[in-house]
Design a protein around this motif. Structure first.
Motif, short mmCIF file in Angstrom:
data_model
loop_
_atom_site.label_atom_id
_atom_site.label_comp_id
_atom_site.label_asym_id
_atom_site.label_seq_id
_atom_site.Cartn_x
_atom_site.Cartn_y
_atom_site.Cartn_z
N MET A 1 51.68 23.56 52.38
CA MET A 1 50.29 23.96 52.30
C MET A 1 49.48 22.86 51.61
SD MET A 1 48.20 26.62 52.91
CE MET A 1 49.19 28.10 52.84
N GLY A 2 48.52 22.29 52.32
CA GLY A 2 47.72 21.22 51.77
C GLY A 2 46.31 21.67 51.42
N TYR A 3 45.61 20.81 50.66
CA TYR A 3 44.27 21.14 50.20
C TYR A 3 43.46 19.86 50.12
CZ TYR A 3 40.74 23.58 47.32
OH TYR A 3 39.59 24.15 46.84
N TYR A 4 42.31 19.85 50.80
CA TYR A 4 41.42 18.68 50.76
C TYR A 4 40.57 18.69 49.49
CZ TYR A 4 42.39 17.70 55.70
OH TYR A 4 43.00 17.38 56.89
N ILE A 5 40.41 17.52 48.90
CA ILE A 5 39.59 17.38 47.69
C ILE A 5 38.61 16.23 47.87
CG2 ILE A 5 39.60 16.78 45.23
CD1 ILE A 5 42.38 18.04 45.05
N ALA A 23 49.05 28.70 43.55
CA ALA A 23 48.52 29.21 44.81
C ALA A 23 49.35 28.79 46.01
CB ALA A 23 47.08 28.75 45.00
N GLY A 24 50.38 27.98 45.78
CA GLY A 24 51.26 27.57 46.86
C GLY A 24 50.92 26.23 47.47
N ILE A 25 50.01 25.48 46.86
CA ILE A 25 49.64 24.17 47.38
C ILE A 25 50.77 23.18 47.10
CG2 ILE A 25 48.00 22.26 47.22
CD1 ILE A 25 46.88 24.83 48.50
N THR A 26 51.21 22.47 48.14
CA THR A 26 52.27 21.48 48.00
C THR A 26 51.74 20.05 48.07
OG1 THR A 26 52.71 21.42 50.38
CG2 THR A 26 53.93 23.04 49.08
N VAL A 51 52.82 18.58 38.09
CA VAL A 51 53.09 19.97 38.49
C VAL A 51 53.91 20.05 39.78
CG1 VAL A 51 51.03 20.84 37.32
CG2 VAL A 51 50.90 20.20 39.74
N GLY A 52 54.31 18.89 40.30
CA GLY A 52 55.14 18.88 41.50
C GLY A 52 54.38 18.99 42.81
N ILE A 53 53.16 18.46 42.86
CA ILE A 53 52.37 18.41 44.08
C ILE A 53 52.31 16.97 44.57
CG2 ILE A 53 50.03 18.68 45.03
CD1 ILE A 53 49.62 21.06 43.19
N ARG A 54 52.41 16.78 45.88
CA ARG A 54 52.35 15.44 46.46
C ARG A 54 50.90 15.01 46.68
NH1 ARG A 54 56.68 17.84 49.25
NH2 ARG A 54 55.25 18.55 50.87
N THR A 55 50.64 13.73 46.50
CA THR A 55 49.29 13.18 46.66
C THR A 55 49.19 12.37 47.95
OG1 THR A 55 49.05 12.99 44.26
CG2 THR A 55 47.52 11.73 45.60
#
Length: 216
Positions: A1-5, A23-26, A51-55
């Protein structure tokens, strides 16, 4: 699950990365330009790694530092919103070569909903194709959304053998560009569930007061 910033609208320093993780963002996709990519991505990577999220870098055609981004161990997503996709194939190929060893994806208009986008030409040149399946913009519903994803899955079944998991669905979290009211959790969840069985993943686009004019 991705999120645009878009850090021009929501600075990295103001984002709660623990909340994104919960929230489940990876993955995050951070909008950068030739001028600001290094400091913005460095800050985002530090906070997301914690926090273990990929950039991933979210860039437009003309971005010249894909290789530098890849050396930072950061993925690249090229945003190509065009009705002349073949014109950009050499740029896409060059960016694929520059990002060797890191994830490279291409976000595009949804084939069939918005002209012919030549996904079969793009597929060998990237890890993922991200169609912008924004139901509010195209006045589509859940059934149309599901059917479109199934068509992609069927048409590109040969690529699922050679290049598995090519499609990642881009979904908007607001009603439309003409109505920026956020979708409620039930509606957004229904869209996510409609595409997940047929895709590698989902990336959520949050409406902001974004102005992409003059990006370098």
């Amino acid at each position: 699950m991705g999120y645009y910033i878009n850090p021009n609208v929501t600075p990295i320093s103001e984002i709660d990365f623990n909340a994104l993780k919960s929230a489940g963002i990876t993955d995050i996709y951070v909008l950068v330009t030739n001028k600001n990519y290094s400091p913005v991505l460095s800050e985002a990577q530090q906070k997301s790694n914690a926090v273990g999220i990929r950039t991933n870098a979210w860039v437009y055609p003309g971005f010249n530092y894909a290789s530098k981004v890849a050396q930072m161990n950061i993925g690249v997503q090229l945003d190509v919103e065009t009705y002349n996709m073949p014109k950009y194939l050499l740029q896409i190929l060059a960016m694929r070569l520059d990002t060797y060893g890191e994830t490279f994806s291409v976000t595009v208009k949804p084939d069939g909903w918005d002209g012919t986008q030549y996904y079969y030409l793009i597929a060998p040149l990237c890890d993922y194709i991200v169609p912008q399946l924004y139901v509010g913009e195209y006045q589509k519903g859940i059934t149309n959304l599901t059917n479109r994803i199934i068509i992609y899955n069927q048409i590109y079944n040969i690529y699922n053998i050679l290049f598995p998991g090519k499609i990642v669905a881009g979904l908007e979290t607001y009603q439309s560009d003409k109505n920026a009211t956020p979708k409620n959790a039930t509606t957004l969840s229904a869209e996510i569930k409609a595409v997940q069985p047929y895709t590698h993943g989902v990336i959520l686009f949050r409406y902001g007061l974004s102005n992409f004019n003059g990006l370098e």
